[in-house]
Motif scaffolding. Structure first.
Motif, PDB file in Angstrom:
ATOM      1  N   HIS A  81       0.804  -1.217   0.000  1.00  0.00           N
ATOM      2  CA  HIS A  81       0.000   0.000   0.000  1.00  0.00           C
ATOM      3  C   HIS A  81       0.839   1.270   0.000  1.00  0.00           C
ATOM      4  O   HIS A  81       0.364   2.318   0.434  1.00  0.00           O
ATOM      5  N   ILE A  82       2.052   1.211  -0.509  1.00  0.00           N
ATOM      6  CA  ILE A  82       2.932   2.375  -0.382  1.00  0.00           C
ATOM      7  C   ILE A  82       2.441   3.563  -1.207  1.00  0.00           C
ATOM      8  O   ILE A  82       2.584   4.701  -0.786  1.00  0.00           O
ATOM      9  N   THR A  83       1.847   3.332  -2.359  1.00  0.00           N
ATOM     10  CA  THR A  83       1.407   4.469  -3.170  1.00  0.00           C
ATOM     11  C   THR A  83       0.202   5.168  -2.572  1.00  0.00           C
ATOM     12  O   THR A  83      -0.006   6.354  -2.803  1.00  0.00           O
ATOM     13  N   ILE A  84      -0.599   4.448  -1.803  1.00  0.00           N
ATOM     14  CA  ILE A  84      -1.725   5.075  -1.121  1.00  0.00           C
ATOM     15  C   ILE A  84      -1.463   5.112   0.384  1.00  0.00           C
ATOM     16  O   ILE A  84      -2.355   5.350   1.172  1.00  0.00           O
ATOM     17  N   ASN A  85      -0.230   4.897   0.716  1.00  0.00           N
ATOM     18  CA  ASN A  85       0.196   4.721   2.097  1.00  0.00           C
ATOM     19  C   ASN A  85       0.065   6.015   2.892  1.00  0.00           C
ATOM     20  O   ASN A  85       0.709   7.008   2.594  1.00  0.00           O
ATOM     21  N   SER A  86      -0.729   5.970   3.901  1.00  0.00           N
ATOM     22  CA  SER A  86      -0.871   7.139   4.751  1.00  0.00           C
ATOM     23  C   SER A  86       0.409   7.417   5.537  1.00  0.00           C
ATOM     24  O   SER A  86       0.593   8.528   6.031  1.00  0.00           O
ATOM     25  N   VAL A  87       1.326   6.441   5.632  1.00  0.00           N
ATOM     26  CA  VAL A  87       2.598   6.664   6.325  1.00  0.00           C
ATOM     27  C   VAL A  87       3.380   7.775   5.631  1.00  0.00           C
ATOM     28  O   VAL A  87       3.998   8.616   6.279  1.00  0.00           O
ATOM     29  N   LEU A  88       3.337   7.825   4.317  1.00  0.00           N
ATOM     30  CA  LEU A  88       4.057   8.861   3.579  1.00  0.00           C
ATOM     31  C   LEU A  88       3.406  10.227   3.751  1.00  0.00           C
ATOM     32  O   LEU A  88       4.043  11.249   3.520  1.00  0.00           O
ATOM     33  N   ASN A  89       2.143  10.244   4.145  1.00  0.00           N
ATOM     34  CA  ASN A  89       1.427  11.503   4.345  1.00  0.00           C
ATOM     35  C   ASN A  89       1.571  12.051   5.760  1.00  0.00           C
ATOM     36  O   ASN A  89       1.077  13.133   6.050  1.00  0.00           O
ATOM     37  N   LEU A  90       2.219  11.310   6.632  1.00  0.00           N
ATOM     38  CA  LEU A  90       2.406  11.751   8.015  1.00  0.00           C
ATOM     39  C   LEU A  90       3.437  12.875   8.092  1.00  0.00           C
ATOM     40  O   LEU A  90       4.199  13.097   7.141  1.00  0.00           O
TER      41      LEU A  90
END
Length: 195
Positions: free
Chosen positions: A26-35
Motif C-alpha cells: 500500500h505504499i502508493t496510497i500509504n498514509s505513512v508517507l502523508n504523516l
C-alpha cells in the motif's frame, strides 16, 4: 501493570507484520508517507530497530518493508522519468528533512551482514541493494567509513571485497540483478570475515 514477554513478543510480531504489509502493498496510497516527518521517521526507525532484533522473522519483515520503501524511492525519485506522484514527493520531503535516515539504515544492514550471524542474509540483501541504488555517494561514504574502522593491514583486502561486491551489478532492481547482488554479498561477507 507489567506485560509478559510472550505478550510483548506477539505484539511486536503483529506490529512488524502490519508494517511489512503496509509498506509492501500500500505504499502508493500509504498514509505513512502523508504523516509529518517526525512520525514518519519514528516508524522507519522502528523498522531499523526490528532489523537488529534477535527474532529472524521480525528482522525479515523489517528488511522487506525497508526494501519496499527504498525501491519506491529509487523507482520514483532517483530513476523516475515521470513527474513524481504526491506520495513520492512526500517521501522526498521526509528524506530531505532527515538526509541521514537512509545512510544510517544502510550502515546498520552492513553491520548485521558483516559482524553478525544473520540467518536471513537473503532478505537483508534486498534493502541493501535498493539503498545503494538510491545513492552511489551514500554507498561510497559508508564504504570509506567501514574501511577506516578496520585495522590498516586489512584495509586493502577489504577494499577489494567492496570492489567485487558490485561486479556485474547494474543500476536496476530487476530480479536477476538482485540475485546477482545477493550472490556477490554472500561472497563479500565470506571474504570480509576471512582473516
Amino acid at each position: 501493570m507489567q506485560l509478559s514477554k510472550s505478550f510483548l513478543s506477539k505484539l511486536s510480531k503483529a506490529y512488524y507484520g502490519y508494517m511489512e504489509v503496509l509498506f509492501n502493498n500500500h505504499i502508493t496510497i500509504n498514509s505513512v508517507l502523508n504523516l509529518d516527518t517526525s512520525t514518519f521517521v519514528h516508524i522507519v526507525t522502528s523498522l531499523e530497530s526490528g532489523l537488529k532484533g534477535l527474532d529472524t522473522g521480525i528482522s525479515t519483515q523489517c528488511a522487506s518493508a525497508i526494501d519496499s520503501l527504498a525501491a519506491f524511492y529509487f523507482n520514483n525519485i532517483t530513476a523516475g522519468d515521470n513527474p513524481p506522484s504526491p506520495a513520492a514527493l512526500n517521501l522526498a520531503r521526509h528524506i530531505g528533512e532527515l538526509p541521514s535516515l537512509f545512510p544510517q539504515i544502510l550502515k546498520s544492514l552492513f553491520e548485521i551482514i558483516i559482524f553478525e550471524d544473520a540467518g536471513n542474509q537473503w532478505s537483508l540483501s534486498r534493502p541493501i541493494l535498493s539503498l545503494i541504488m538510491i545513492s552511489e555517494q551514500m554507498f561510497s561514504d559508508l564504504r570509506a567509513q567501514i574501511l577506516a574502522s578496520q585495522p590498516i593491514d586489512q584495509q586493502q583486502r577489504l577494499s577489494q571485497c567492496f570492489d567485487k561486491l558490485m561486479t556485474d551489478v547494474t543500476r536496476s532492481l530487476e530480479p536477476k540483478n538482485r540475485d546477482r547482488f545477493t550472490q556477490n554479498l554472500t561472497t563479500f561477507r565470506h571474504d570480509f570475515r576471512a582473516k
